[in-house]
Design a protein around this motif. Sequence first.
Motif, PDB file in Angstrom:
ATOM      1  N   MET A   1       0.836  -1.203   0.000  1.00 42.15           N
ATOM      2  CA  MET A   1       0.000   0.000   0.000  1.00 42.15           C
ATOM      3  C   MET A   1       0.875   1.259   0.000  1.00 42.15           C
ATOM      4  O   MET A   1       1.859   1.361   0.734  1.00 42.15           O
ATOM      5  N   ASP A   2       0.521   2.209  -0.842  1.00 40.74           N
ATOM      6  CA  ASP A   2       1.224   3.495  -0.900  1.00 40.74           C
ATOM      7  C   ASP A   2       0.407   4.485  -0.073  1.00 40.74           C
ATOM      8  O   ASP A   2      -0.521   5.136  -0.575  1.00 40.74           O
ATOM      9  N   TRP A   3       0.763   4.587   1.208  1.00 46.46           N
ATOM     10  CA  TRP A   3      -0.059   5.381   2.124  1.00 46.46           C
ATOM     11  C   TRP A   3      -0.016   6.874   1.822  1.00 46.46           C
ATOM     12  O   TRP A   3      -1.059   7.543   1.933  1.00 46.46           O
ATOM     13  N   PRO A   4       1.118   7.459   1.433  1.00 50.48           N
ATOM     14  CA  PRO A   4       1.097   8.900   1.107  1.00 50.48           C
ATOM     15  C   PRO A   4       0.136   9.222  -0.041  1.00 50.48           C
ATOM     16  O   PRO A   4      -0.630  10.196   0.028  1.00 50.48           O
ATOM     17  N   VAL A   5       0.171   8.415  -1.119  1.00 48.90           N
ATOM     18  CA  VAL A   5      -0.738   8.656  -2.242  1.00 48.90           C
ATOM     19  C   VAL A   5      -2.175   8.379  -1.830  1.00 48.90           C
ATOM     20  O   VAL A   5      -3.101   9.112  -2.221  1.00 48.90           O
ATOM     21  N   THR A   6      -2.382   7.345  -1.018  1.00 47.34           N
ATOM     22  CA  THR A   6      -3.736   7.036  -0.544  1.00 47.34           C
ATOM     23  C   THR A   6      -4.297   8.187   0.273  1.00 47.34           C
ATOM     24  O   THR A   6      -5.470   8.578   0.102  1.00 47.34           O
ATOM     25  N   ALA A   7      -3.457   8.764   1.153  1.00 52.86           N
ATOM     26  CA  ALA A   7      -3.921   9.887   1.980  1.00 52.86           C
ATOM     27  C   ALA A   7      -4.195  11.127   1.139  1.00 52.86           C
ATOM     28  O   ALA A   7      -5.162  11.864   1.386  1.00 52.86           O
ATOM     29  N   ARG A   8      -3.377  11.338   0.117  1.00 51.69           N
ATOM     30  CA  ARG A   8      -3.530  12.540  -0.703  1.00 51.69           C
ATOM     31  C   ARG A   8      -4.759  12.461  -1.600  1.00 51.69           C
ATOM     32  O   ARG A   8      -5.461  13.460  -1.812  1.00 51.69           O
ATOM     33  N   THR A   9      -5.055  11.279  -2.121  1.00 54.45           N
ATOM     34  CA  THR A   9      -6.154  11.143  -3.071  1.00 54.45           C
ATOM     35  C   THR A   9      -7.436  10.616  -2.439  1.00 54.45           C
ATOM     36  O   THR A   9      -8.495  10.639  -3.069  1.00 54.45           O
ATOM     37  N   GLN A  10      -7.330  10.112  -1.191  1.00 49.09           N
ATOM     38  CA  GLN A  10      -8.471   9.492  -0.512  1.00 49.09           C
ATOM     39  C   GLN A  10      -8.961   8.240  -1.251  1.00 49.09           C
ATOM     40  O   GLN A  10     -10.107   7.823  -1.073  1.00 49.09           O
ATOM     41  N   VAL A  11      -8.115   7.675  -2.092  1.00 53.75           N
ATOM     42  CA  VAL A  11      -8.408   6.434  -2.813  1.00 53.75           C
ATOM     43  C   VAL A  11      -7.252   5.470  -2.565  1.00 53.75           C
ATOM     44  O   VAL A  11      -6.086   5.857  -2.732  1.00 53.75           O
ATOM     45  N   PRO A  12      -7.526   4.229  -2.159  1.00 52.50           N
ATOM     46  CA  PRO A  12      -6.430   3.285  -1.884  1.00 52.50           C
ATOM     47  C   PRO A  12      -5.552   3.076  -3.114  1.00 52.50           C
ATOM     48  O   PRO A  12      -6.042   2.841  -4.226  1.00 52.50           O
ATOM     49  N   HIS A  13      -4.235   3.175  -2.924  1.00 50.98           N
ATOM     50  CA  HIS A  13      -3.258   2.953  -3.976  1.00 50.98           C
ATOM     51  C   HIS A  13      -2.199   1.960  -3.484  1.00 50.98           C
ATOM     52  O   HIS A  13      -1.929   1.883  -2.275  1.00 50.98           O
ATOM     53  N   VAL A  14      -1.617   1.219  -4.419  1.00 54.67           N
ATOM     54  CA  VAL A  14      -0.469   0.356  -4.116  1.00 54.67           C
ATOM     55  C   VAL A  14       0.698   0.810  -4.978  1.00 54.67           C
ATOM     56  O   VAL A  14       0.518   1.388  -6.054  1.00 54.67           O
ATOM     57  N   ARG A  15       1.888   0.565  -4.468  1.00 55.57           N
ATOM     58  CA  ARG A  15       3.100   0.929  -5.193  1.00 55.57           C
ATOM     59  C   ARG A  15       3.608  -0.285  -5.961  1.00 55.57           C
ATOM     60  O   ARG A  15       3.904  -1.319  -5.383  1.00 55.57           O
ATOM     61  N   GLU A  16       3.662  -0.155  -7.296  1.00 56.53           N
ATOM     62  CA  GLU A  16       4.215  -1.238  -8.107  1.00 56.53           C
ATOM     63  C   GLU A  16       5.733  -1.202  -8.038  1.00 56.53           C
ATOM     64  O   GLU A  16       6.341  -0.169  -7.768  1.00 56.53           O
ATOM     65  N   THR A  17       6.338  -2.344  -8.291  1.00 53.92           N
ATOM     66  CA  THR A  17       7.788  -2.430  -8.326  1.00 53.92           C
ATOM     67  C   THR A  17       8.221  -3.009  -9.659  1.00 53.92           C
ATOM     68  O   THR A  17       7.457  -3.701 -10.335  1.00 53.92           O
TER      69      THR A  17
END
Length: 316
Positions: A71-87
Motif C-alpha cells: 500500500m502506498d499510504w502517502p498517495v492514498t492519503a492525498r487522493t483518498q483512494v487506496p493505492h499500491v506501489r508497483e515495483t
Amino acid sequence: MTGNPTPASGAPPHFGTGGPAAEALLRKLELTVRRRLDGLLQGDHLGLVPGSGSEAGDARTYHPGDDVRRMDWPVTARTQVPHVRETIADRELETWAVVDLSASLDFGTAGCEKRDLAVAGLAAVGHLTVRGGNRLGAIVTTGERVDRYPATPGRLAADRLLRAVVATPRASGGRRGDLAAALELLRRPPRRRGLVVVISDFLGDADWERPLRGLGARHELLAIEVLDPRELELTDVGLLTVVDPESGQTLEVPTGDAAFRRRFAEGAAAQRAEIAAGLRRAGAAHLRLRTDRDWLADVVRFVADRRRAGTGGASR
C-alpha cells in the motif's frame, strides 16, 4: 515409434545435430521467437522470475487481491483512494538452464521431436532473460556426457549457447539419462541466487526431485516439461513394435485393443500427475510444451500469467 506427419502449427523445426541446415533453421527460430514474444509481450522489463522485484515503480489504484504490504499510504492519503506501489523486476539476473537431451527426447510423432522442443524452449528462455546485463548458462546432459557452459551476458553469447546445444551429439540407445546428477552439478558449489530452468520430459526414475528441491531453497525454479501426444494416448494402428530408447527393450503393443489403450491412457495420466506433484513439492513453476501444439502460444500464456501474478493481483 516415430513418424513424419505434417508439422503442427507453431511446431519448432527439426534441427538434427548441427550443420548448415541447422544454422538456417536456428535463424528462423530466433526470428520467430523475437517477433512473437516482442509483439505479444511488449511493455516493461520481462522476466520469468515471479515476484515484484525491489525497484520502486508507479502507484496505481488498489484492486481486490493486491498485496496490502505494498500500500502506498502517502498517495492514498492525498487522493483518498487506496493505492499500491508497483515495483520493477530486478534487472541483473543469472539464469541456469539444465537441458535434458537423453535418448527419450529423440522421439516425436507430431511435427517435431521432443529434443527440438527442448531447444525451442531454451531459445525462449534466453530471449526473455538475456538483457540488461543478465547472464545465461547451461548444463546439458545426454546420459553419456555432461556439457557445462558458463553463464555469460549478452544476446550473442546466448545465440552461441543455443548453437552448442543443437550440436550436442545424440545419446546412443540403451543409455538412461541422469537428470538428478546434472541438477547436483548445479547445486554444488552454491551459486548466486537466480533462476534455474529445467527442460526435460521427466521420464524414468523420479530421483530428480530431491536435488530440485535443494535448488528451490536458493533459486527460483521453472520446469519446462516436453511431451508428445503418443505418450499420453495411443491410436489404433494394430500390433505395434516399440523400442525404449533408454533401455533398449523391445515391446509388442496391441494398440487395436480398446481396453489396452484405455489402461495406457490412465497410466500415462497418473504418471504425468505424479510428475506435476513432484514439481509442485519442489516449488517449481510448471510449463508444459507439446509437440502437437503451438509451443510459443503456450510460452506467451505462461509468461503473461506469471507477470500478472508478479504484480500481486488477484491471479496470484
